[in-house]
Design a protein around this motif. Structure first.
Motif, PDB file in Angstrom:
ATOM      1  N   ARG B  19       0.846  -1.199   0.000  1.00 19.57           N
ATOM      2  CA  ARG B  19       0.000   0.000   0.000  1.00 19.57           C
ATOM      3  C   ARG B  19       0.877   1.242   0.000  1.00 19.57           C
ATOM      4  N   TYR B  20       0.464   2.227  -0.753  1.00 24.82           N
ATOM      5  CA  TYR B  20       1.049   3.569  -0.633  1.00 24.82           C
ATOM      6  C   TYR B  20      -0.092   4.474  -0.218  1.00 24.82           C
ATOM      7  N   GLY B  21      -0.230   4.755   1.051  1.00 23.56           N
ATOM      8  CA  GLY B  21      -1.360   5.550   1.523  1.00 23.56           C
ATOM      9  C   GLY B  21      -2.656   4.839   1.176  1.00 23.56           C
ATOM     10  N   GLY B  43      -0.052  -6.230 -17.822  1.00 21.76           N
ATOM     11  CA  GLY B  43      -1.067  -5.381 -17.216  1.00 21.76           C
ATOM     12  C   GLY B  43      -0.872  -3.967 -17.694  1.00 21.76           C
ATOM     13  N   PRO B  44      -1.966  -3.173 -17.677  1.00 26.44           N
ATOM     14  CA  PRO B  44      -1.846  -1.788 -18.159  1.00 26.44           C
ATOM     15  C   PRO B  44      -0.917  -0.956 -17.280  1.00 26.44           C
ATOM     16  N   ASN B  45      -0.600   0.232 -17.719  1.00 31.47           N
ATOM     17  CA  ASN B  45       0.208   1.142 -16.907  1.00 31.47           C
ATOM     18  C   ASN B  45      -0.462   1.360 -15.557  1.00 31.47           C
ATOM     19  N   LYS B  49       2.836  -3.734 -11.687  1.00 28.94           N
ATOM     20  CA  LYS B  49       3.914  -4.660 -12.097  1.00 28.94           C
ATOM     21  C   LYS B  49       5.257  -4.263 -11.485  1.00 28.94           C
ATOM     22  N   THR B  50       5.634  -3.009 -11.688  1.00 31.94           N
ATOM     23  CA  THR B  50       6.942  -2.563 -11.195  1.00 31.94           C
ATOM     24  C   THR B  50       7.014  -2.684  -9.673  1.00 31.94           C
ATOM     25  N   THR B  51       5.931  -2.300  -9.004  1.00 34.36           N
ATOM     26  CA  THR B  51       5.916  -2.396  -7.544  1.00 34.36           C
ATOM     27  C   THR B  51       6.118  -3.847  -7.107  1.00 34.36           C
TER      28      THR B  51
HETATM   29  N1  ADP Z   1       6.423   5.142  -4.485  1.00 31.12           N
HETATM   30  C1  ADP Z   1       5.100   5.212  -4.724  1.00 31.12           C
HETATM   31  N2  ADP Z   1       4.335   6.029  -3.991  1.00 31.12           N
HETATM   32  C2  ADP Z   1       3.005   6.119  -4.216  1.00 31.12           C
HETATM   33  N3  ADP Z   1       2.346   5.419  -5.150  1.00 31.12           N
HETATM   34  C3  ADP Z   1       3.052   4.586  -5.926  1.00 31.12           C
HETATM   35  C4  ADP Z   1       4.469   4.437  -5.757  1.00 31.12           C
HETATM   36  N4  ADP Z   1       4.907   3.534  -6.663  1.00 31.12           N
HETATM   37  C5  ADP Z   1       3.829   3.144  -7.371  1.00 31.12           C
HETATM   38  N5  ADP Z   1       2.707   3.770  -6.925  1.00 31.12           N
HETATM   39  C6  ADP Z   1       1.340   3.566  -7.438  1.00 31.12           C
HETATM   40  O1  ADP Z   1       1.096   2.193  -7.463  1.00 31.12           O
HETATM   41  C7  ADP Z   1       0.377   1.823  -8.622  1.00 31.12           C
HETATM   42  C8  ADP Z   1       1.155   0.778  -9.397  1.00 31.12           C
HETATM   43  O2  ADP Z   1       2.283   1.370 -10.012  1.00 31.12           O
HETATM   44  P1  ADP Z   1       3.387   0.519 -10.788  1.00 31.12           P
HETATM   45  O3  ADP Z   1       3.774  -0.628  -9.958  1.00 31.12           O
HETATM   46  O4  ADP Z   1       4.435   1.452 -11.215  1.00 31.12           O
HETATM   47  O5  ADP Z   1       2.542   0.005 -12.049  1.00 31.12           O
HETATM   48  P2  ADP Z   1       3.080  -0.580 -13.439  1.00 31.12           P
HETATM   49  O6  ADP Z   1       4.518  -0.904 -13.296  1.00 31.12           O
HETATM   50  O7  ADP Z   1       2.232  -1.782 -13.665  1.00 31.12           O
HETATM   51  O8  ADP Z   1       2.820   0.470 -14.474  1.00 31.12           O
HETATM   52  C9  ADP Z   1       0.135   3.088  -9.397  1.00 31.12           C
HETATM   53  O9  ADP Z   1      -1.162   3.568  -9.050  1.00 31.12           O
HETATM   54  C10 ADP Z   1       1.184   4.025  -8.878  1.00 31.12           C
HETATM   55  O10 ADP Z   1       0.753   5.347  -8.953  1.00 31.12           O
END
Ligand code: ADP
Ligand code: MG
Lengths: 243, 243
Positions: B19-21, B43-45, B49-51
């Motif tokens: 969770r981020y907030g 998955g879409p943007n 995925k990156t998280t």
């Molecule tokens: N450091 C962070 N702080 C707050 N929100 C984040 C952070 N990193 C990612 N998010 C949020 O988490 C969600 C997933 O992001 P991300 O993992 O980058 O997706 P993807 O890689 O699939 O495009 C998005 O809504 C993004 O805004």
């Protein structure tokens, strides 16, 4: 750990940052000498104490640039994202910080030596240009060089800690510069008792440019500040997510 | 040589959550990847995925749940670079460091011999650009530098986050060939993408994620048939036809 230290050393050598910092430091020291040694009246440069006073700026420059280099070692990695591959290689993170502190101390010592050496050379030239007899002794110079370099080594580690804590590069660099040349000098005017205990002033005492504190007290204080900053940066680095 | 967990899955995520907030970036994802599989993480943007990959790689701490690589938390792997190679989407390099030094910095920290740096430079076709600063590299060259870094330790697991981003057609073809070669060599690959075309031809199974949730997983040939392409399934699940 040896590999991590060598990695940190290569990081320092493989960008132009160190060269820019060094040139900026040469410029600052030259400017300071021009402003003080060339501009002050001869009577205010006549005694040994007066002349040692002039070296404050060289000591401060050494400490500041050492701290900037230390801070950049971590904030540049955060800024450009190389902190990610760095932590992928060493996910425990502590060895990375230990290596940055070690390399910081080494390079900081060199920044200190260079700053004081430049200061000594520029000041000697300026004194002789104005026909002012140089009142500094060999032991003065030794204390300036070794004390100044030690103070700069500690400030470099302090810079690593502050950089790891603050993480934003511009905020860290501006903060360090402002502290060294603004906060401490303003404090000298308003709260001289507290100002002499501040991290920059303790460095001046170590280098013998100021005689408010004994070497032992100045060293303990500066080591304490450095340990506090390094610990705060360390804890932050272990706890915080890298995004 | 018997290693802990060497018989189990290469990657195992259990109720992985971040969770981020108010934002639940990754929402209770569970999956396992077996040795020698090539998996598309689609998955879409903003899907998470990156998280999820950051959590897997120990760059960020999960809010709850966990992820294991070779049966351990990434942070507990000995010499992680020799087991896991990762290319993150952010392209993490210092612009004024040259390609070779970028890799040497990592090789030193990972205690990988310098000869391997030259090998991977040749492997990704950057041998002749090795002494150029990374700021002069094209996007494709930067992606390949990232791949070279991931290959340094000759790892059995490769994690690639959006490797196709910004690549021109020649770059995409290079990437596809590269992925096929990895698969043929029996490596385990996890490749994330918000585009299907680049990976659909190369992967043998997919994980589809949106809003942090895992919506589908399985071998490509089981999910798709004559009437339903991967694209149909993807758009149906992620509802992104209208976005
Ligand atoms: N450091 C962070 N702080 C707050 N929100 C984040 C952070 N990193 C990612 N998010 C949020 O988490 C969600 C997933 O992001 P991300 O993992 O980058 O997706 P993807 O890689 O699939 O495009 C998005 O809504 C993004 O805004
Ligand atoms: Mg992403």
């Amino acid at each position: 750990m040896i590999g991590q230290v060598r990695s940190e050393l290569l990081k320092q050598r493989s960008t132009q940052t160190a060269v820019f910092l060094f040139l900026a430091m040469v410029g600052l020291v030259a400017l300071a000498v021009a402003m003080h040694v060339l501009a002050l009246s001869k009577t205010r440069l006549a005694t040994n104490a007066h002349q040692l006073d002039v070296f404050q700026i060289g000591t401060r420059a050494g400490m500041l640039f050492a701290a900037l280099a230390g801070a950049l070692a971590i904030t540049a990695e955060i800024r450009y994202g190389t902190i990610r591959p760095t932590f992928l290689v060493q996910p425990k993170r502590s060895p990375v910080l230990a290596a940055k502190l070690t390399v910081g101390a080494l390079t900081g010592f060199v920044y200190g030596l260079l700053a004081e050496g430049l200061m000594a050379a520029f000041a000697a030239i300026a004194f002789s240009l104005r026909g002012i007899p140089n009142e500094l002794t060999g032991s003065d110079y030794l204390r300036i060089l070794l004390g100044g370099a030690s103070a700069a080594a500690l400030w470099a580690m302090l810079g690593v800690g502050i950089g790891a804590l603050v993480r934003n590069q511009v905020a860290t660099l501006v903060g360090l510069c402002a502290w060294m040349f603004l906060v401490e000098s303003v404090s000298e005017g308003f709260v001289p008792g507290a100002a002499k205990l501040m991290p920059g002033s303790t460095g001046l005492s170590l280098a013998g440019n100021e005689h408010n504190l004994s070497i032992a007290i100045a060293a303990s204080l500066l080591v304490g500040y450095t340990a506090a900053a390094a610990t705060a940066g360390w804890v932050t680095t272990l706890r915080r997510d890298v995004t | 040589m018997i290693e802990l967990g060497s018989q189990g899955p290469v990657i195992e995520c259990r109720s992985l959550t971040k969770r981020y907030g108010d934002v639940v970036a990754v929402d209770g994802i569970s999956f396992t990847l077996e040795r020698g599989t090539v998996t598309g993480f689609l998955g879409p943007n903003g899907a998470g995925k990156t998280t999820a990959l950051r959590l897997l790689l120990g760059l960020a701490e999960p809010t709850s749940g966990g992820a294991l690589v070779f049966g351990r938390r990434y942070r507990e792997l000995e010499q992680p670079l020799r087991r896991v190679g990762a290319v993150l989407e952010s392209g993490d390099y210092h612009p004024s460091r040259n390609g070779r030094d970028h890799l040497r910095v990592l090789a030193l920290a990972a205690e990988i011999p310098p000869a391997r740096v030259e090998e991977v430079l040749e492997l990704v076709g950057l041998g002749r650009a090795a002494t150029r600063r990374v700021r002069t590299y094209s996007l494709g060259m930067r992606q390949r530098l990232g791949v070279a870094a991931a290959l340094l330790g000759d790892p059995e697991l490769l994690i690639l986050d959006e490797p196709a981003n910004g690549l021109d057609p020649a770059g995409v073809r290079w990437l596809r060939t590269f992925l096929r070669d990895l698969a043929a060599a029996g490596r385990t690959v996890l490749v994330s993408s918000h585009l299907l075309a680049e990976v659909a031809q190369t992967v043998d199974q997919v994980l589809i994620i949106d809003h942090g949730r895992l919506l589908a997983q399985g071998p490509l040939n089981e999910l798709t048939n004559a009437d339903k392409t991967l694209e149909d399934i993807y758009l149906e699940l992620t509802g992104s036809e209208s976005r």
